[in-house]
Design a protein around this motif. Sequence first.
Motif, PDB file in Angstrom:
ATOM      1  N   ALA A 256      44.347  39.309  38.345  1.00  0.00           N
ATOM      2  CA  ALA A 256      43.246  39.939  39.094  1.00  0.00           C
ATOM      3  C   ALA A 256      42.011  39.036  39.078  1.00  0.00           C
ATOM      4  CB  ALA A 256      42.922  41.299  38.485  1.00  0.00           C
ATOM      5  N   GLU A 257      41.777  38.418  37.933  1.00  0.00           N
ATOM      6  CA  GLU A 257      40.636  37.497  37.789  1.00  0.00           C
ATOM      7  C   GLU A 257      40.795  36.301  38.735  1.00  0.00           C
ATOM      8  OE1 GLU A 257      39.506  35.233  33.937  1.00  0.00           O
ATOM      9  OE2 GLU A 257      39.960  37.307  33.401  1.00  0.00           O
ATOM     10  N   LEU A 258      42.000  35.724  38.766  1.00  0.00           N
ATOM     11  CA  LEU A 258      42.256  34.566  39.633  1.00  0.00           C
ATOM     12  C   LEU A 258      42.071  34.959  41.103  1.00  0.00           C
ATOM     13  CD1 LEU A 258      45.144  32.013  39.378  1.00  0.00           C
ATOM     14  CD2 LEU A 258      44.486  32.933  41.550  1.00  0.00           C
TER      15      LEU A 258
ATOM     16  N   ALA B  17      48.011  41.951  46.874  1.00  0.00           N
ATOM     17  CA  ALA B  17      48.622  41.008  45.920  1.00  0.00           C
ATOM     18  C   ALA B  17      48.837  41.698  44.571  1.00  0.00           C
ATOM     19  CB  ALA B  17      47.734  39.776  45.759  1.00  0.00           C
ATOM     20  N   LEU B  18      47.880  42.519  44.152  1.00  0.00           N
ATOM     21  CA  LEU B  18      48.020  43.226  42.869  1.00  0.00           C
ATOM     22  C   LEU B  18      49.053  44.344  42.951  1.00  0.00           C
ATOM     23  CD1 LEU B  18      44.363  43.367  41.523  1.00  0.00           C
ATOM     24  CD2 LEU B  18      46.304  42.139  40.534  1.00  0.00           C
ATOM     25  N   GLU B  19      49.195  44.927  44.139  1.00  0.00           N
ATOM     26  CA  GLU B  19      50.239  45.960  44.306  1.00  0.00           C
ATOM     27  C   GLU B  19      51.624  45.370  44.042  1.00  0.00           C
ATOM     28  OE1 GLU B  19      50.156  47.904  48.162  1.00  0.00           O
ATOM     29  OE2 GLU B  19      48.116  48.610  47.741  1.00  0.00           O
ATOM     30  N   LEU B  20      51.827  44.139  44.500  1.00  0.00           N
ATOM     31  CA  LEU B  20      53.120  43.499  44.263  1.00  0.00           C
ATOM     32  C   LEU B  20      53.331  43.286  42.760  1.00  0.00           C
ATOM     33  CD1 LEU B  20      53.501  40.862  47.137  1.00  0.00           C
ATOM     34  CD2 LEU B  20      53.846  43.317  47.175  1.00  0.00           C
TER      35      LEU B  20
ATOM     36  N   LEU C 147      44.642  30.974  33.637  1.00  0.00           N
ATOM     37  CA  LEU C 147      45.692  30.997  34.657  1.00  0.00           C
ATOM     38  C   LEU C 147      45.289  30.010  35.758  1.00  0.00           C
ATOM     39  CD1 LEU C 147      48.293  32.295  35.716  1.00  0.00           C
ATOM     40  CD2 LEU C 147      46.911  34.113  36.722  1.00  0.00           C
ATOM     41  N   ALA C 148      46.073  28.955  35.928  1.00  0.00           N
ATOM     42  CA  ALA C 148      45.728  27.909  36.896  1.00  0.00           C
ATOM     43  C   ALA C 148      46.244  28.245  38.289  1.00  0.00           C
ATOM     44  CB  ALA C 148      46.291  26.572  36.445  1.00  0.00           C
TER      45      ALA C 148
ATOM     46  N   LEU D 191      50.626  32.685  47.186  1.00  0.00           N
ATOM     47  CA  LEU D 191      50.498  31.423  46.441  1.00  0.00           C
ATOM     48  C   LEU D 191      49.020  31.150  46.299  1.00  0.00           C
ATOM     49  CD1 LEU D 191      51.650  28.696  45.361  1.00  0.00           C
ATOM     50  CD2 LEU D 191      51.638  27.881  47.717  1.00  0.00           C
ATOM     51  N   ALA D 192      48.547  30.928  45.106  1.00  0.00           N
ATOM     52  CA  ALA D 192      47.117  30.645  44.929  1.00  0.00           C
ATOM     53  C   ALA D 192      46.897  29.785  43.696  1.00  0.00           C
ATOM     54  CB  ALA D 192      46.331  31.943  44.796  1.00  0.00           C
TER      55      ALA D 192
END
Length: 161
Positions: free
Chosen positions: A7-9, A24-27, A57-58, A78-79
Amino acid sequence: LDRPRLAELLAQVDVFTPEEQAVALELADHRLSHPGSDDYRFILTFAEAAPPAPSPLAGYLCYGRTPFTRSTHDLYWLATSPSYLRSGVARALVAAMEREIAGSGGGLVRVETGSREGHGGAVRFYDATGFEREARIAGFYAPDDDLILFTKRVSAAGARP
Ligand SMILES: CC(C)(COP(=O)(O)OP(=O)(O)OC[C@H]1O[C@@H](n2cnc3c(N)ncnc32)[C@H](O)[C@@H]1OP(=O)(O)O)[C@@H](O)C(=O)NCCC(=O)NCCS
């Protein structure tokens, strides 16, 4: 799967709207609540940190099997964290995904992105990492933001290229 750090990233990636971050967080939540399911697989890259500091987290990647297909996969997300851009994090994440797909018999990878400059170099990233521009739908996301559909074929592990 480290949800708080994910979540932070996501919050640091400017191009993701709050709605996109929520999806993205739902996934991630789906994955956490269905640990046996292969619908959404996550690959996370943590950077080195001097203990006792937690490893940041990179970057992360989320992909899964595309329903109703024999061996197609969707790369959903992808991030790379802004602090680690252009250091090969995303390239390594895609390579790790491809190794997993190769190990399970190979197949096609599909990914969709927008043409708008703000998409954070995604188009140039996929161009640079062996994806083919397979289709383009003009004005898909917005009048000035086309959908670009990329694909990449991954051979089965041990198969001749
Ligand atoms: C797209 C993204 C994931 C790339 O991550 P990254 O870890 O910086 O990418 P890499 O360092 O592995 O780059 C590999 C190659 O892709 C190309 N590339 C990546 N970002 C680029 C950019 N902004 N401009 C031009 N080329 C780029 C380069 O050829 C690069 O190799 P090089 O650095 O040796 O020249 C990152 O910019 C990002 O998180 N963007 C915001 C979120 C997003 O758009 N995600 C994808 C759609 S879901």
